[in-house]
Design a protein around this motif. Structure first.
Motif, PDB file in Angstrom:
ATOM      1  N   ARG A  23      22.506 -17.809   7.827  1.00  0.00           N
ATOM      2  CA  ARG A  23      22.148 -18.082   6.454  1.00  0.00           C
ATOM      3  C   ARG A  23      20.669 -18.442   6.463  1.00  0.00           C
ATOM      4  N   MET A  24      19.958 -18.061   5.402  1.00  0.00           N
ATOM      5  CA  MET A  24      18.522 -18.285   5.361  1.00  0.00           C
ATOM      6  C   MET A  24      18.131 -19.018   4.085  1.00  0.00           C
ATOM      7  N   GLY A  25      17.064 -19.780   4.199  1.00  0.00           N
ATOM      8  CA  GLY A  25      16.606 -20.519   3.032  1.00  0.00           C
ATOM      9  C   GLY A  25      15.096 -20.553   2.928  1.00  0.00           C
ATOM     10  N   TRP A  26      14.621 -20.879   1.740  1.00  0.00           N
ATOM     11  CA  TRP A  26      13.208 -21.144   1.479  1.00  0.00           C
ATOM     12  C   TRP A  26      13.079 -22.590   0.991  1.00  0.00           C
ATOM     13  N   CYS A  71      10.237 -20.682   5.427  1.00  0.00           N
ATOM     14  CA  CYS A  71      11.577 -20.118   5.553  1.00  0.00           C
ATOM     15  C   CYS A  71      12.286 -20.831   6.701  1.00  0.00           C
ATOM     16  N   ALA A  72      13.599 -20.835   6.636  1.00  0.00           N
ATOM     17  CA  ALA A  72      14.386 -21.568   7.610  1.00  0.00           C
ATOM     18  C   ALA A  72      15.728 -20.881   7.817  1.00  0.00           C
ATOM     19  N   ALA A  73      16.276 -21.057   9.009  1.00  0.00           N
ATOM     20  CA  ALA A  73      17.555 -20.455   9.373  1.00  0.00           C
ATOM     21  C   ALA A  73      18.611 -21.542   9.572  1.00  0.00           C
ATOM     22  N   ASP A  74      19.755 -21.315   8.974  1.00  0.00           N
ATOM     23  CA  ASP A  74      20.883 -22.247   9.067  1.00  0.00           C
ATOM     24  C   ASP A  74      21.938 -21.609   9.952  1.00  0.00           C
ATOM     25  N   VAL A  75      22.180 -22.191  11.109  1.00  0.00           N
ATOM     26  CA  VAL A  75      23.076 -21.604  12.092  1.00  0.00           C
ATOM     27  C   VAL A  75      24.522 -22.017  11.870  1.00  0.00           C
ATOM     28  N   HIS A  76      24.759 -23.264  11.503  1.00  0.00           N
ATOM     29  CA  HIS A  76      26.100 -23.820  11.604  1.00  0.00           C
ATOM     30  C   HIS A  76      26.844 -24.087  10.304  1.00  0.00           C
ATOM     31  N   VAL A 115      29.446 -23.962   0.891  1.00  0.00           N
ATOM     32  CA  VAL A 115      28.332 -23.836  -0.042  1.00  0.00           C
ATOM     33  C   VAL A 115      27.017 -23.740   0.731  1.00  0.00           C
ATOM     34  N   LEU A 116      26.135 -22.853   0.280  1.00  0.00           N
ATOM     35  CA  LEU A 116      24.823 -22.727   0.918  1.00  0.00           C
ATOM     36  C   LEU A 116      24.099 -24.068   0.879  1.00  0.00           C
ATOM     37  N   ALA A 117      23.559 -24.446   2.009  1.00  0.00           N
ATOM     38  CA  ALA A 117      22.949 -25.763   2.139  1.00  0.00           C
ATOM     39  C   ALA A 117      21.610 -25.848   1.407  1.00  0.00           C
ATOM     40  N   ASP A 118      21.361 -26.994   0.784  1.00  0.00           N
ATOM     41  CA  ASP A 118      20.058 -27.238   0.163  1.00  0.00           C
ATOM     42  C   ASP A 118      19.326 -28.406   0.820  1.00  0.00           C
ATOM     43  N   SER A 155      17.265 -29.921   3.971  1.00  0.00           N
ATOM     44  CA  SER A 155      16.453 -29.362   5.045  1.00  0.00           C
ATOM     45  C   SER A 155      17.041 -29.665   6.419  1.00  0.00           C
ATOM     46  N   ASP A 156      17.765 -30.768   6.564  1.00  0.00           N
ATOM     47  CA  ASP A 156      18.301 -31.098   7.892  1.00  0.00           C
ATOM     48  C   ASP A 156      19.485 -30.225   8.279  1.00  0.00           C
ATOM     49  N   GLN A 157      19.922 -29.348   7.386  1.00  0.00           N
ATOM     50  CA  GLN A 157      20.975 -28.389   7.713  1.00  0.00           C
ATOM     51  C   GLN A 157      20.413 -27.121   8.340  1.00  0.00           C
ATOM     52  N   TYR A 158      19.111 -26.994   8.362  1.00  0.00           N
ATOM     53  CA  TYR A 158      18.465 -25.795   8.878  1.00  0.00           C
ATOM     54  C   TYR A 158      17.839 -26.097  10.238  1.00  0.00           C
ATOM     55  N   GLU A 159      18.132 -25.250  11.193  1.00  0.00           N
ATOM     56  CA  GLU A 159      17.741 -25.529  12.574  1.00  0.00           C
ATOM     57  C   GLU A 159      16.394 -24.923  12.958  1.00  0.00           C
ATOM     58  N   TYR A 160      16.045 -23.795  12.384  1.00  0.00           N
ATOM     59  CA  TYR A 160      14.823 -23.099  12.775  1.00  0.00           C
ATOM     60  C   TYR A 160      13.917 -22.930  11.565  1.00  0.00           C
ATOM     61  N   TRP A 161      12.619 -23.121  11.805  1.00  0.00           N
ATOM     62  CA  TRP A 161      11.633 -23.116  10.728  1.00  0.00           C
ATOM     63  C   TRP A 161      10.429 -22.270  11.104  1.00  0.00           C
ATOM     64  N   GLY A 162       9.833 -21.637  10.080  1.00  0.00           N
ATOM     65  CA  GLY A 162       8.555 -20.984  10.270  1.00  0.00           C
ATOM     66  C   GLY A 162       7.418 -21.983  10.119  1.00  0.00           C
ATOM     67  N   GLN A 163       6.202 -21.493  10.233  1.00  0.00           N
ATOM     68  CA  GLN A 163       5.030 -22.366  10.196  1.00  0.00           C
ATOM     69  C   GLN A 163       4.542 -22.605   8.763  1.00  0.00           C
TER      70      GLN A 163
END
Length: 126
Positions: free
Chosen positions: A33-36, A96-101, A105-108, A110-118
């Motif tokens: 899952r991906m987020g901004w 942008c960020a990637a949510d692995v686990h 409901v799609l997470a809103d 930030s601590d639910q996302y494991e990987y982040w861009g710069q």
């Protein structure tokens, strides 16, 4: 592990449009899952939008609903954020960020996302 690189930010006048891209490498984008998110000076990082693995389920913050559109092209391993009708208050660094686990409901958060861009800077002038 996945590496994320944002691009497409810049300076735009109010009412204008920008399209942000987030290129992924190291893993297949469809695994996540991906987020901004965005962060402006002196403020906490805030949720903007998220999409499920196929892009068929999306979620938006109220502040951007109807103006921003999240999409993904898993074949190109790229996530997008189309931003229309931009306002000065949209000025921020966008991540942008990637949510692995997460499931359900799609997470809103930030601590639910494991990987982040710069991040990429978006500046909207009035």
């Amino acid at each position: 592990q996945v590496q994320l690189v944002e691009s497409g930010g810049g300076l735009v006048q109010a009412g204008g449009s920008l399209r942000l891209s987030c290129a992924a490498s190291g893993r297949t984008l469809s695994d996540y899952r991906m987020g901004w998110f965005r962060q402006s000076p002196g403020k906490e990082r805030e949720f903007v939008s998220a999409a499920n693995w196929s892009g068929t389920v999306t979620r938006y913050a109220d502040a951007v609903k109807g103006r921003f559109t999240i999409s993904r092209d898993n074949a190109k391993n790229t996530l997008y954020l189309q931003m229309n009708s931009l306002k000065p208050e949209d000025t921020a660094v966008y991540y942008c960020a990637a949510d692995v686990h997460s499931r359900g409901v799609l997470a809103d958060a930030s601590d639910q996302y494991e990987y982040w861009g710069q991040g990429t800077q978006v500046t909207v002038s009035s």
